[in-house]
Each structure stands twice: as C-alpha cells, then as structure tokens.
Design a protein around this motif. Structure first.
Motif, PDB file in Angstrom:
ATOM      1  N   GLU A 265       0.865  -1.173   0.000  1.00 18.63           N
ATOM      2  CA  GLU A 265       0.000   0.000   0.000  1.00 18.63           C
ATOM      3  C   GLU A 265       0.900   1.221   0.000  1.00 18.63           C
ATOM      4  O   GLU A 265       1.883   1.276   0.749  1.00 18.63           O
ATOM      5  CB  GLU A 265      -0.890   0.006   1.233  1.00 18.63           C
ATOM      6  N   GLY A 266       0.593   2.177  -0.872  1.00 18.66           N
ATOM      7  CA  GLY A 266       1.447   3.352  -0.928  1.00 18.66           C
ATOM      8  C   GLY A 266       0.920   4.422  -1.854  1.00 18.66           C
ATOM      9  O   GLY A 266      -0.173   4.316  -2.420  1.00 18.66           O
ATOM     10  N   ARG A 267       1.725   5.451  -2.006  1.00 21.97           N
ATOM     11  CA  ARG A 267       1.371   6.617  -2.812  1.00 21.97           C
ATOM     12  C   ARG A 267       1.957   6.477  -4.215  1.00 21.97           C
ATOM     13  O   ARG A 267       3.136   6.175  -4.379  1.00 21.97           O
ATOM     14  CB  ARG A 267       1.919   7.874  -2.136  1.00 21.97           C
ATOM     15  N   LEU A 268       1.147   6.711  -5.203  1.00 25.28           N
ATOM     16  CA  LEU A 268       1.580   6.645  -6.593  1.00 25.28           C
ATOM     17  C   LEU A 268       2.318   7.928  -6.957  1.00 25.28           C
ATOM     18  O   LEU A 268       1.890   9.026  -6.585  1.00 25.28           O
ATOM     19  CB  LEU A 268       0.350   6.464  -7.495  1.00 25.28           C
ATOM     20  N   SER A 269       3.447   7.802  -7.650  1.00 24.22           N
ATOM     21  CA  SER A 269       4.211   8.985  -8.052  1.00 24.22           C
ATOM     22  C   SER A 269       5.027   8.681  -9.296  1.00 24.22           C
ATOM     23  O   SER A 269       5.143   7.537  -9.720  1.00 24.22           O
ATOM     24  CB  SER A 269       5.134   9.451  -6.922  1.00 24.22           C
ATOM     25  N   ASP A 270       5.575   9.735  -9.875  1.00 26.07           N
ATOM     26  CA  ASP A 270       6.498   9.623 -11.005  1.00 26.07           C
ATOM     27  C   ASP A 270       7.851  10.162 -10.548  1.00 26.07           C
ATOM     28  O   ASP A 270       7.932  11.231  -9.945  1.00 26.07           O
ATOM     29  CB  ASP A 270       6.021  10.436 -12.203  1.00 26.07           C
ATOM     30  N   PHE A 271       8.920   9.414 -10.850  1.00 23.28           N
ATOM     31  CA  PHE A 271      10.272   9.846 -10.523  1.00 23.28           C
ATOM     32  C   PHE A 271      11.148   9.546 -11.727  1.00 23.28           C
ATOM     33  O   PHE A 271      11.243   8.402 -12.158  1.00 23.28           O
ATOM     34  CB  PHE A 271      10.782   9.128  -9.268  1.00 23.28           C
ATOM     35  N   ARG A 272      11.766  10.585 -12.267  1.00 26.71           N
ATOM     36  CA  ARG A 272      12.606  10.462 -13.464  1.00 26.71           C
ATOM     37  C   ARG A 272      11.846   9.779 -14.596  1.00 26.71           C
ATOM     38  O   ARG A 272      12.342   8.852 -15.239  1.00 26.71           O
ATOM     39  CB  ARG A 272      13.892   9.719 -13.146  1.00 26.71           C
ATOM     40  N   ASN A 273      10.630  10.247 -14.808  1.00 25.65           N
ATOM     41  CA  ASN A 273       9.745   9.751 -15.879  1.00 25.65           C
ATOM     42  C   ASN A 273       9.420   8.270 -15.757  1.00 25.65           C
ATOM     43  O   ASN A 273       9.145   7.611 -16.756  1.00 25.65           O
ATOM     44  CB  ASN A 273      10.329  10.055 -17.256  1.00 25.65           C
ATOM     45  N   GLU A 274       9.460   7.736 -14.551  1.00 24.17           N
ATOM     46  CA  GLU A 274       9.110   6.344 -14.321  1.00 24.17           C
ATOM     47  C   GLU A 274       8.070   6.285 -13.208  1.00 24.17           C
ATOM     48  O   GLU A 274       8.245   6.898 -12.154  1.00 24.17           O
ATOM     49  CB  GLU A 274      10.350   5.529 -13.922  1.00 24.17           C
ATOM     50  N   ARG A 275       6.989   5.566 -13.457  1.00 23.59           N
ATOM     51  CA  ARG A 275       5.923   5.413 -12.470  1.00 23.59           C
ATOM     52  C   ARG A 275       6.412   4.519 -11.334  1.00 23.59           C
ATOM     53  O   ARG A 275       7.065   3.509 -11.563  1.00 23.59           O
ATOM     54  CB  ARG A 275       4.723   4.792 -13.174  1.00 23.59           C
ATOM     55  N   GLN A 276       6.106   4.895 -10.090  1.00 25.47           N
ATOM     56  CA  GLN A 276       6.527   4.116  -8.940  1.00 25.47           C
ATOM     57  C   GLN A 276       5.513   4.259  -7.810  1.00 25.47           C
ATOM     58  O   GLN A 276       4.655   5.128  -7.839  1.00 25.47           O
ATOM     59  CB  GLN A 276       7.903   4.547  -8.453  1.00 25.47           C
ATOM     60  N   VAL A 277       5.648   3.392  -6.813  1.00 26.54           N
ATOM     61  CA  VAL A 277       4.832   3.454  -5.614  1.00 26.54           C
ATOM     62  C   VAL A 277       5.769   3.708  -4.438  1.00 26.54           C
ATOM     63  O   VAL A 277       6.747   2.983  -4.258  1.00 26.54           O
ATOM     64  CB  VAL A 277       4.054   2.131  -5.402  1.00 26.54           C
ATOM     65  N   ILE A 278       5.476   4.744  -3.658  1.00 30.33           N
ATOM     66  CA  ILE A 278       6.213   5.014  -2.428  1.00 30.33           C
ATOM     67  C   ILE A 278       5.508   4.211  -1.339  1.00 30.33           C
ATOM     68  O   ILE A 278       4.357   4.482  -0.995  1.00 30.33           O
ATOM     69  CB  ILE A 278       6.215   6.514  -2.066  1.00 30.33           C
ATOM     70  N   ILE A 279       6.200   3.225  -0.802  1.00 32.60           N
ATOM     71  CA  ILE A 279       5.583   2.256   0.102  1.00 32.60           C
ATOM     72  C   ILE A 279       5.247   2.883   1.457  1.00 32.60           C
ATOM     73  O   ILE A 279       6.086   3.490   2.094  1.00 32.60           O
ATOM     74  CB  ILE A 279       6.516   1.046   0.312  1.00 32.60           C
ATOM     75  N   ARG A 280       3.995   2.702   1.843  1.00 35.58           N
ATOM     76  CA  ARG A 280       3.551   3.057   3.189  1.00 35.58           C
ATOM     77  C   ARG A 280       3.552   1.813   4.069  1.00 35.58           C
ATOM     78  O   ARG A 280       3.924   1.859   5.219  1.00 35.58           O
ATOM     79  CB  ARG A 280       2.154   3.659   3.131  1.00 35.58           C
ATOM     80  N   SER A 281       3.100   0.685   3.479  1.00 35.45           N
ATOM     81  CA  SER A 281       3.162  -0.588   4.193  1.00 35.45           C
ATOM     82  C   SER A 281       3.362  -1.717   3.193  1.00 35.45           C
ATOM     83  O   SER A 281       2.859  -1.665   2.070  1.00 35.45           O
ATOM     84  CB  SER A 281       1.900  -0.817   5.027  1.00 35.45           C
ATOM     85  N   ILE A 282       4.117  -2.721   3.618  1.00 33.32           N
ATOM     86  CA  ILE A 282       4.378  -3.888   2.791  1.00 33.32           C
ATOM     87  C   ILE A 282       4.321  -5.104   3.710  1.00 33.32           C
ATOM     88  O   ILE A 282       4.878  -5.079   4.810  1.00 33.32           O
ATOM     89  CB  ILE A 282       5.733  -3.798   2.054  1.00 33.32           C
TER      90      ILE A 282
END
Length: 156
Positions: A112-129
C-alpha cells in the motif's frame, strides 16, 4: 481489457467527492502505468474521471535493491506489469540495520502506498508492505476484477 482513462473535468475542490480519492485503490499494475497524471497536484486519473492518490497492489517480488541505509527498491510483478516500489527506512532502522527486513525474491506481497512519477518512471512510495499467502493473491485478482467495473462509470 484496458480502461479508457479520461482526466477529471471537475474543479479540484470537488475531487474529494470521489470515494477513490480517500482510499487506497485496489488496481492492477498495468492500470497504474496507464493512469493519467494531473497537471495541478500529485494525483492520477483512471477510468471515467476517477481520482487516485493511494494504491494497493498485490504481486511477486522479482527484484530487490538496497540503495543505501535509507532506501530499498522492489520490482513487483502482478502479471499485468512490473512497477518499482520504493521503501524508505525510519531513523531507528537506519541507526540499527539489523532491525531492517528485506522481502526475498519470489515472495508474494501486498503493498500500500502513494503513486508517483520519478525520473519519468511510475513508482509506488511504500507506506506498508507485508507478506501474504499466494491464495490471497488470487483473491486480490478477483477483487480487482470486480472493482474494475466501477471505474468505467463516473463517480457523480
């Protein structure tokens, strides 16, 4: 079956009326890559004008990379695509690396996490795993397929 993603035409002050704005949307990784980023804030549009900030994905860890004491990156595959998931450590974990846990390759995880783009690549910043049973992955697929029908209709 791809979703027909359309940006939300409502003003930002009305975005909170969409239930997906306030919860972690259970989505396939393939759908996350097709989401349309907003020009105004760090939200994404998916389906028929739905607004998504936070996501929940289920998949198998296919790569683990520990960049530093502060960051562990996982590549997670759910069968529809692969996405980078970044887990930042707490100050306690940085001071005592023995307390850090890294999920091994091949483990089925729920992220579970926040969706974001970093260096033109889609990623998830993890809140919980957390590790889950492979049967829960199948249940997650069924939930996502059922919820996908709701994305085709507008929220208002």
């Amino acid at each position: 079956m791809n979703l027909d993603n359309t940006p939300c035409t409502r003003p930002p002050e009305d975005w909170g009326l969409d239930p997906l704005f306030w919860v972690s949307a259970k989505l396939f990784i393939g759908d996350l890559h097709l989401a349309i980023p907003s020009d105004l804030t760090s939200v994404y549009f998916i389906g028929n004008q739905h607004i998504v900030r936070s996501v929940e994905i289920v998949g198998v860890v296919v790569s683990v990379s520990t960049r530093s004491l502060k960051l562990t990156e996982y590549l997670v595959d759910d069968g529809t695509g692969i996405i980078l998931c970044a887990e930042f450590t707490t100050p306690e974990e940085q001071s005592d690396p023995e307390t850090r846990y890294s999920h091994p390759l091949g483990e089925t995880v729920l992220i579970e996490g926040r969706l974001s783009d970093f260096r033109n690549e889609r990623q998830v910043i993890i809140r919980s795993i957390k590790s889950i049973d492979p049967n829960q992955e199948t249940l997650g697929w069924l939930e996502r397929l059922a919820l996908r029908d709701n994305l085709a209709s507008p929220y208002i």
